[in-house]
Each structure stands twice: as C-alpha cells, then as structure tokens.
Design a protein around this motif. Sequence first.
Motif, PDB file in Angstrom:
ATOM      1  N   LYS A  69      27.399  30.545  11.971  1.00 36.82           N
ATOM      2  CA  LYS A  69      28.774  29.993  11.853  1.00 36.82           C
ATOM      3  C   LYS A  69      29.607  30.849  12.924  1.00 36.82           C
ATOM      4  O   LYS A  69      29.227  31.914  13.484  1.00 36.82           O
ATOM      5  CB  LYS A  69      29.192  30.197  10.650  1.00 36.82           C
ATOM      6  N   LYS A  70      30.598  30.160  13.347  1.00 31.86           N
ATOM      7  CA  LYS A  70      31.538  30.859  14.304  1.00 31.86           C
ATOM      8  C   LYS A  70      32.872  31.077  13.724  1.00 31.86           C
ATOM      9  O   LYS A  70      33.361  30.406  13.065  1.00 31.86           O
ATOM     10  CB  LYS A  70      31.569  29.693  15.568  1.00 31.86           C
ATOM     11  N   GLN A  71      33.432  32.027  14.326  1.00 30.66           N
ATOM     12  CA  GLN A  71      34.829  32.350  14.010  1.00 30.66           C
ATOM     13  C   GLN A  71      35.686  31.659  14.445  1.00 30.66           C
ATOM     14  O   GLN A  71      35.811  31.509  15.981  1.00 30.66           O
ATOM     15  CB  GLN A  71      35.035  33.842  13.970  1.00 30.66           C
ATOM     16  N   ASP A  72      36.950  31.395  13.914  1.00 28.40           N
ATOM     17  CA  ASP A  72      38.011  30.490  14.519  1.00 28.40           C
ATOM     18  C   ASP A  72      38.578  31.314  15.874  1.00 28.40           C
ATOM     19  O   ASP A  72      38.988  30.419  16.791  1.00 28.40           O
ATOM     20  CB  ASP A  72      39.342  30.447  13.811  1.00 28.40           C
ATOM     21  N   SER A  73      38.727  32.698  15.961  1.00 20.34           N
ATOM     22  CA  SER A  73      39.080  33.283  17.224  1.00 20.34           C
ATOM     23  C   SER A  73      38.370  33.255  18.241  1.00 20.34           C
ATOM     24  O   SER A  73      38.787  33.018  19.430  1.00 20.34           O
ATOM     25  CB  SER A  73      39.457  34.779  16.397  1.00 20.34           C
ATOM     26  N   VAL A  74      37.105  33.147  18.052  1.00 24.00           N
ATOM     27  CA  VAL A  74      36.224  32.903  19.059  1.00 24.00           C
ATOM     28  C   VAL A  74      36.295  31.477  19.472  1.00 24.00           C
ATOM     29  O   VAL A  74      36.263  31.514  20.946  1.00 24.00           O
ATOM     30  CB  VAL A  74      34.578  33.431  18.609  1.00 24.00           C
ATOM     31  N   LEU A  75      36.146  30.543  18.773  1.00 25.58           N
ATOM     32  CA  LEU A  75      36.368  29.232  19.216  1.00 25.58           C
ATOM     33  C   LEU A  75      37.768  28.864  19.800  1.00 25.58           C
ATOM     34  O   LEU A  75      37.452  28.226  20.771  1.00 25.58           O
ATOM     35  CB  LEU A  75      36.349  28.357  17.842  1.00 25.58           C
TER      36      LEU A  75
ATOM     37  N   ALA B 138      39.667  37.838  27.054  1.00 24.98           N
ATOM     38  CA  ALA B 138      40.276  37.462  25.906  1.00 24.98           C
ATOM     39  C   ALA B 138      39.128  37.125  24.999  1.00 24.98           C
ATOM     40  O   ALA B 138      38.812  37.593  24.027  1.00 24.98           O
ATOM     41  CB  ALA B 138      41.239  36.366  25.962  1.00 24.98           C
ATOM     42  N   ALA B 139      38.093  36.299  25.418  1.00 26.09           N
ATOM     43  CA  ALA B 139      37.009  35.600  24.789  1.00 26.09           C
ATOM     44  C   ALA B 139      36.142  36.809  24.269  1.00 26.09           C
ATOM     45  O   ALA B 139      35.522  36.693  23.308  1.00 26.09           O
ATOM     46  CB  ALA B 139      36.225  34.486  25.346  1.00 26.09           C
ATOM     47  N   ARG B 140      35.917  37.719  25.382  1.00 21.47           N
ATOM     48  CA  ARG B 140      35.206  38.938  25.204  1.00 21.47           C
ATOM     49  C   ARG B 140      35.609  39.733  24.026  1.00 21.47           C
ATOM     50  O   ARG B 140      34.842  40.136  23.244  1.00 21.47           O
ATOM     51  CB  ARG B 140      34.864  39.602  26.373  1.00 21.47           C
ATOM     52  N   ASN B 141      36.791  39.798  24.060  1.00 24.53           N
ATOM     53  CA  ASN B 141      37.333  40.568  22.962  1.00 24.53           C
ATOM     54  C   ASN B 141      37.316  40.011  21.560  1.00 24.53           C
ATOM     55  O   ASN B 141      36.898  40.570  20.576  1.00 24.53           O
ATOM     56  CB  ASN B 141      39.095  40.922  23.297  1.00 24.53           C
ATOM     57  N   ALA B 142      37.467  38.724  21.494  1.00 26.88           N
ATOM     58  CA  ALA B 142      37.399  37.999  20.321  1.00 26.88           C
ATOM     59  C   ALA B 142      35.981  38.042  19.679  1.00 26.88           C
ATOM     60  O   ALA B 142      35.625  38.012  18.643  1.00 26.88           O
ATOM     61  CB  ALA B 142      37.752  36.507  20.549  1.00 26.88           C
ATOM     62  N   ALA B 143      34.796  37.867  20.705  1.00 23.68           N
ATOM     63  CA  ALA B 143      33.474  37.890  20.426  1.00 23.68           C
ATOM     64  C   ALA B 143      33.050  39.203  19.736  1.00 23.68           C
ATOM     65  O   ALA B 143      32.187  39.289  18.546  1.00 23.68           O
ATOM     66  CB  ALA B 143      32.683  37.372  21.598  1.00 23.68           C
ATOM     67  N   ALA B 145      35.240  41.522  18.572  1.00 23.67           N
ATOM     68  CA  ALA B 145      35.781  41.758  17.123  1.00 23.67           C
ATOM     69  C   ALA B 145      35.039  41.022  16.079  1.00 23.67           C
ATOM     70  O   ALA B 145      34.829  41.555  14.894  1.00 23.67           O
ATOM     71  CB  ALA B 145      37.163  41.137  17.072  1.00 23.67           C
ATOM     72  N   ALA B 146      34.288  39.902  16.370  1.00 23.14           N
ATOM     73  CA  ALA B 146      33.715  38.771  15.309  1.00 23.14           C
ATOM     74  C   ALA B 146      31.982  39.173  15.139  1.00 23.14           C
ATOM     75  O   ALA B 146      31.347  38.861  14.531  1.00 23.14           O
ATOM     76  CB  ALA B 146      33.842  37.465  15.737  1.00 23.14           C
ATOM     77  N   GLY B 147      31.834  40.349  16.176  1.00 23.23           N
ATOM     78  CA  GLY B 147      30.374  40.884  16.022  1.00 23.23           C
ATOM     79  C   GLY B 147      29.513  39.390  16.580  1.00 23.23           C
ATOM     80  O   GLY B 147      28.470  39.294  15.960  1.00 23.23           O
ATOM     81  N   ASP B 148      29.851  38.633  17.379  1.00 24.62           N
ATOM     82  CA  ASP B 148      29.237  37.597  17.648  1.00 24.62           C
ATOM     83  C   ASP B 148      28.395  37.771  19.200  1.00 24.62           C
ATOM     84  O   ASP B 148      28.798  37.555  20.177  1.00 24.62           O
ATOM     85  CB  ASP B 148      30.492  36.266  18.140  1.00 24.62           C
ATOM     86  N   ARG B 149      27.287  38.091  19.181  1.00 26.65           N
ATOM     87  CA  ARG B 149      26.334  38.542  20.104  1.00 26.65           C
ATOM     88  C   ARG B 149      26.022  37.087  20.826  1.00 26.65           C
ATOM     89  O   ARG B 149      25.919  37.277  22.080  1.00 26.65           O
ATOM     90  CB  ARG B 149      24.912  39.220  19.651  1.00 26.65           C
ATOM     91  N   GLY B 150      25.902  36.064  20.143  1.00 27.22           N
ATOM     92  CA  GLY B 150      25.453  34.837  21.076  1.00 27.22           C
ATOM     93  C   GLY B 150      26.508  34.609  22.080  1.00 27.22           C
ATOM     94  O   GLY B 150      26.344  34.241  23.257  1.00 27.22           O
ATOM     95  N   SER B 151      27.795  34.825  21.768  1.00 23.34           N
ATOM     96  CA  SER B 151      28.815  34.280  22.624  1.00 23.34           C
ATOM     97  C   SER B 151      29.116  35.295  23.444  1.00 23.34           C
ATOM     98  O   SER B 151      29.463  35.121  24.894  1.00 23.34           O
ATOM     99  CB  SER B 151      30.068  34.151  21.624  1.00 23.34           C
ATOM    100  N   LEU B 152      28.867  36.562  23.168  1.00 24.16           N
ATOM    101  CA  LEU B 152      29.049  37.749  24.194  1.00 24.16           C
ATOM    102  C   LEU B 152      27.959  37.522  25.443  1.00 24.16           C
ATOM    103  O   LEU B 152      28.125  37.617  26.504  1.00 24.16           O
ATOM    104  CB  LEU B 152      28.578  38.938  23.593  1.00 24.16           C
ATOM    105  N   ARG B 153      26.584  37.039  25.123  1.00 28.99           N
ATOM    106  CA  ARG B 153      25.528  36.666  25.854  1.00 28.99           C
ATOM    107  C   ARG B 153      26.088  35.783  26.906  1.00 28.99           C
ATOM    108  O   ARG B 153      26.227  35.668  28.285  1.00 28.99           O
ATOM    109  CB  ARG B 153      24.178  36.455  25.323  1.00 28.99           C
TER     110      ARG B 153
END
Lengths: 166, 222
Positions: A69-75, B138-143, B145-153
């Motif tokens: 799942k993706k968070q809205d802030s990331v999206l 901005a996107a890196r900060n959001a990723a 904060a969300a602990g979203d490793r896939g997006s960070l890559r």
Amino acid sequence: MSTPRKYAVRNLRLCTKDCICLFVCPYGATDTENSVIDVDKCVGCGACAEACPSGAIYMVPATYPPQQKKQDSVLEAMGELSRAKADEEQIARQIAAETGEEGLARLMKAAVKSLRLVHEDVMRESGYMLPQSANAQALLARIADGEGASAQTAKELLDLIPCNEP
Amino acid sequence: MKAVCQLCGYVYDDEKESVPFAELPDDWTCPCCGAPKEFFEIEGSPEEAAEPVADAQDEAIRIATDAEGDVMAGLSAGQVAALCGNLARGCEKQNLPRESALFAQLAESFTAQVEPIDGADIHGLADLLMGDAGRYAAARNAAKAAGDRGSLRALTWGERITNMLSYLVGRYLKDGEAFLKDTEVWVCAACGFIYVGDEAPELCPVCKVPAWKFEKMEVKAS
C-alpha cells in the motif's frame, strides 16, 4: 485438470540448449519452436527448472500477492513528479521532431526514452506495481468506459487479467 | 582525500591516483558515468543544504495541477501513457506477452493523444528539469517519512538520471552541436540513464545492467 499454482518460464538469454527440459517434461510443454514454454500444457511441477543446467528456467506464480500500500503523502509528491515528467517528455518529443540539428535530434530522442522510463518507474511506485492490482483494474475500467480502439483494448485486458485484491 | 561521484558513486582516491582530485582539469569527467567534475563531493564534507523547492510560477512552462487533489482522477494522456507503459513492463516480467502487447498498444495510443505544448524549446526543458530538484526533494521527504523504501529506490535512480539529462541539456546549450559531433548518445533500456561517449559503459552506472542493455540513438540523415 486444475489450474497450476506455478508455471515455468525460460530466460532465453541464459538458455544453452542442453535440452534436458525436453527429457524431463511429462507433458511436452517445453518443445515449442520459439522456445517459449507452453503455459497451456505446463502443470507447474518444476521438473524442468530443477533439471536445467544453465538455470534458464524459473517458476513464476499463477497468482501474485497484493502489492504494497502507498501513503497519500507519497502519492501526492509522486504525482507532482509524474506531471513534470509528462511535460518534459512531450517538450523533448516536439524538439526532436522539429529540429534540423542532428546532434540535438539524437539527444532529444534519448531524452524522450529516458524520461518515459523514469516516469514509468514513478508510476510503478505510485500504486501501479501489479497489472492485477485494484488500481490497475480501475484504470482499465475507466479507459474501457470510453470509446474507440483503446476502450476495446482495455476491455480485452480486463477479461485477461484477474484482480488480486478484494 | 577521497572524492565521490554523486551520480554513480565512483570514488576518486588521491592516495591511489597520480594527480590529486583538486588538480584535475575542469573538463575532467567521471571515468564510470561521464559526470562532470562538479558532480563530485569530497568525502566527509558536510552535506550541502537542501536545494530550495522551485516555485512553479517561475517555471517557463507551468505544470497543470490536479485541482481535486485526487491522485486517481485527472490523469493526463501523458500520465496514462506512462502508466500503461509501466504495466506493459510488469506483464512482460510476469511472462504475459499478450497482455504486455495490449498495454503497450494503450501506451502508444495515449502518447499520440498528448496535447502539443506551445513554445516548447530546449530552454523550457532545461528549466523544467532544474525544477525537478525540488520535486525530488519533496518526494524523498514524503517517502522517508512513510518508510517507503520502494519509492526511495525509484527516486534515487530517477534523480540521478534526471541530473545527467539536465547536465547534458546544459552542455548542449553551452557548446551546441560541437558537443555531440563524432560521438554517440546511449540510453540504458532498463532505467533510462543517458551516456554520451563512443562506446556504451560496461555496466549502467545507475542500475548496473550490462552494456548490451544500452541502445544507441540514431536519427535518419536529413
């Protein structure tokens, strides 16, 4: 016969034509002329993958687990990037088409390709990892609602790809 | 002293080289990825302050914003094209050739529907690419904060590839056709990294695929 949980796939780049897969497959799924394993005949037993000396055959699941799942802030942040990438690609495409300079044409052709690949990667991490995801299915449904060839293509895809999320 | 390429991670170690990094000429480039000297940072030096977020109003071409803020709705044709392109690659990886071809067909059809942009030129492209620094931050900060490793890559790769493209566009603006005369432009078919040189690099500096994954850009002689 029930649908197999897994099926065999060959990586042609690795295949060294030792042909053991032909000897071990009980169903003749591997003997195709184009070397693509016949999914209709494959029962997913894994005998070919186990026997292959070049490691060119691997098993893929018939159904995939739901994507992360993706968070809205990331999206939201990815959406900003996506819009920029779309505009950048279009500008590069127009420059490539209009310029008379050979070097610039090559550079812009590279830019179009590069920006599209980066944009695709942004989309993959924006909730569209799997074609089986609810997001991808919703997108297809919206396209299918339209008219013309694209709507037809989207309908075909909806028939072919099952959703893997509730 | 060690200098590290911020694009590909190549390390220039003064102790192993005959010429110290500081004395290398200004036109020296990274032996791994072709990045210019200014892409190198001295190891151990404090990280540069985050770049300011570009003001969208200042950009030569304003990016249409999604009024609803709904990430699913309001996608432009160009965005849907990239989305379908991504799903075509996903199907290809899952060994679904028919589905992949259909998604590729959708991508092509939506690409053809993209509205032309008025006054599109290389300066506008250069400005937009510069503005990406803020968008990536901005996107890196959001990723993060969300602990979203896939997006960070994806963001790390995308930013490196964008930085290189931005640099190459800048070089072209400065040196014109002479910059690309008698040399080739290569694109990594896996990640999109652009390399200018006579031969493709042995490994992609960003995603590490081998040279055969690079495609040479050619245009028909006019």
